[in-house]
Design an enzyme around this catalytic site. Sequence first.
Site, short mmCIF file in Angstrom:
data_model
loop_
_atom_site.label_atom_id
_atom_site.label_comp_id
_atom_site.label_asym_id
_atom_site.label_seq_id
_atom_site.Cartn_x
_atom_site.Cartn_y
_atom_site.Cartn_z
N CYS A 1 0.83 -1.21 0.00
CA CYS A 1 0.00 0.00 0.00
C CYS A 1 0.87 1.26 0.00
O CYS A 1 0.52 2.28 -0.60
CB CYS A 1 -0.91 0.01 1.23
SG CYS A 1 -2.02 -1.42 1.30
N ASP B 1 42.64 12.60 -0.77
CA ASP B 1 43.36 13.84 -0.52
C ASP B 1 44.42 13.51 0.54
O ASP B 1 44.33 12.48 1.20
CB ASP B 1 42.37 14.89 0.01
CG ASP B 1 43.07 16.16 0.45
OD1 ASP B 1 43.88 16.69 -0.32
OD2 ASP B 1 42.81 16.60 1.58
N ASP C 1 38.66 16.18 3.05
CA ASP C 1 38.13 16.83 4.26
C ASP C 1 38.01 18.33 4.14
O ASP C 1 37.28 18.95 4.90
CB ASP C 1 39.04 16.51 5.45
CG ASP C 1 40.30 17.37 5.45
OD1 ASP C 1 41.06 17.26 4.48
OD2 ASP C 1 40.48 18.15 6.39
N ASP D 1 38.06 20.41 -1.32
CA ASP D 1 37.72 19.07 -1.80
C ASP D 1 36.26 18.95 -2.22
O ASP D 1 35.88 17.94 -2.80
CB ASP D 1 38.01 18.03 -0.72
CG ASP D 1 39.50 17.93 -0.40
OD1 ASP D 1 40.29 18.12 -1.34
OD2 ASP D 1 39.84 17.69 0.77
#
Length: 812
Positions: A119, A511, A705, A709
């Site tokens: 449903c 990174d 971080d 980035d």
Amino acid sequence: MDTNVKEKGVTGGNLITVVKKKPGKLKKELILEGLCCANCAAKIEQKVGQLNGVASASMNFITKTLAVELEEINKMDEFIAAAKSIINKIEPDVVVREKVTDKSVKTVLILEGLCCANCAAKIERETEKILGVQAATVDFVSKKLIIDIIDTNRRDEIFHEVTKIVNRIEPDVKVIIGEQGKTKSLESHQHTHEHGGVDKDDFVKFALGAAAFGIATVLNFSFWIEFTLYLVSYLLIGGEVLIKAIKNIGRGQIFDENFLMCIATIGAFAIKQFPEAVAVMMFYQIGEFFQDLAVDRSRKSISELMNIRPDFANVKVGQSIKRVAPEEVKVGDFILVKPGEKIPLDGKVVEGSSMLDTSALTGESLPREVQSGDNVLGGFINKNGLLTIKITKEFGESTVAKILDLVQNASSKKAPTESFITKFARYYTPAVVILAAALAFLPPLFITGATFSEWLYRALVFLVVSCPCALVVSIPLGFFGGIGGASKNGILVKGGNYLEALNNVETVIFDKTGTLTKGVFKVTEIKPKRNVTREELLEYAAYAESYSSHPIATSILNAYGKRVKKEEVQGYNEISGQGVKVRLKGKEILAGNSRLMKSQGISYDTTEVVGTVVYLAVDRQYAGYILISDELKEDSARAIEALRAVGVKKTVMLTGDNKIAAEKIASGLGLDEVYSELLPNQKVEKLEKLDREKSSKSKLIFVGDGINDAPVLARADIGIAMGGIGSDAAIEAADVVIMTDEPSKIATAIKIAKRTKSIVWQNIIFALGVKAIILVLGALGVATMWEAVFGDVGVALIAVLNAMRAMKIDRA
């Protein structure tokens, strides 16, 4: 087609096509929802660009927007149809929508009492058809209906249309609109009976019905007494199911579980199989009760994983303490956190020391020691000392609020497997019902000696086993459990689609600073030139970096150790990817990397050292350099080994740092490739190159971080941000957030994804396999309704219980 000049480049992570166009062309933008393959995006751009009448086509993979320019305005409908055809061939699961200029407003409705997954799918489909609704998603696990409304003028009308749809499909479900943590009902009436609940009256009726069934089965009565006992038993046990089926038929909702059970059991009565008719209904009701119990328990378990929302904050007002809601605390306020209390918001400790339980956010079992000057996050639990904390973020922007929002809304982003099962369920039940009808009526017509009652019984077995609830309930529950299990390990996954994508990772790109290294820089060498002293060189650097929040700038300011008079700094100019230029006491100061010296035409002494070198020039004369070193995180090497163990083929590092430092770190960690001295846009270019080199069905992860980035995180198939020290921009752009800043958790996330997928496919294979076997045996006359009941509610219950295992994933 015009020979317009195209120039392609990358800016801030976006692939841009600049078209020198002729006047009079029409621009159209299409949104490709669910597009997650960059290679397919490129194919779509190419194919659409080759359509007749298309002057240009540009695919922005980050925003999932296909922008085109048409030479003929009156060919718009033809173009849209052709474009959709191309997109559906390349990416069948992508939903194509025309971009609407009005900003959509996301609204969450609570469907209180919703316990039928089939449903829920119907509610979702019909809500999407409402005028003014851009998209609608039902999160069955949390009982939420999430609607994107593009015509805000019709908001109230949309709400009432949704209520009508819900009342028609599930009359016992109550629709509640959520507003900023509070809820209000759309309807004033109250339901005394929640769908799927069992109250005292229901239990009494069921017990009386079971007693009547037992008496009729054990004792010998005449036909009519026996029939009467079975009928009374049937009505007491299954009366509610009969009423729901009749109501649903009146509303045009035919192919649901209630209808199937009624047809099957009434059919069994018609062929005088009274015991089986009642038994099927009885065990169906028992199975439904335990299935609902299991689903509710799993919901509760998942909600307990995120039981981190603080209830109050002790705000210092003068000499007194006032207890207020976390939402009322402002940035700059001072709060008192007593032993045993949750820290309500992000802040900095200004007085006191203590041990903190961080497990709710980070998954770490060991307590963390904090003292004056340390940053703390909302959701941490104070273990022993008394802390005074200065608030640095309002509650809505705090870590705990973002985590709650991420986890609670994660299941609205459906995994491809989940979407497939939803589509499959739409066609599976009607197909089985049609086969059941054929099984009942065709053999008696064409097979000599075949009786209608015998083949009707076989058809009824088909009907009982045909409901797809085992799949529709357990699959989203499995993904949501996996997301909950990941959050318990300090890994926040923003959707089931990203969790499933983690199964196919081939390349992981890192990174360096703050990701593989600690991001805690220290000045390790000061090398002045000519008539500049060490103190002067450090002072020039400190003033030049005084407006920057970069870790390198912070390390220089810490080494300087004196107050910087920012009013003396004039003409501050940050040169992207190179450094800064300022004027100080009438002198021009340049501070940055080797690219800055080269771009400014300044002769400098090159140096080959491990670390980050900040070169300085005063009045365009080289003045010396400052060396800043960073340390590797303790688990970086372990992270690379763990990634190889889970099947990652290539590990790469992209960094803006100098070549010597980058290569030494890459060599020490055993990375496959390293690219150094990169600007933010060059990181995107390298990522796209690596993306083209991987196999078409595999995924690429970027882990970072910093704010620089964000474009690369958004461009990758899966972006992973280090959440503890990561910037807000990086966390917003990422698809997965690691709260502990440990790169080894990437492998943990992949393991969780693989186990979740395994559990999901166990349920798919088990449910479809058992149903297929019972369908075949039923058609052959071997399986009875008893087996069919197990194939329906029994399989659903087992699948739900199996899905719950996804939450109990141990730390890897």
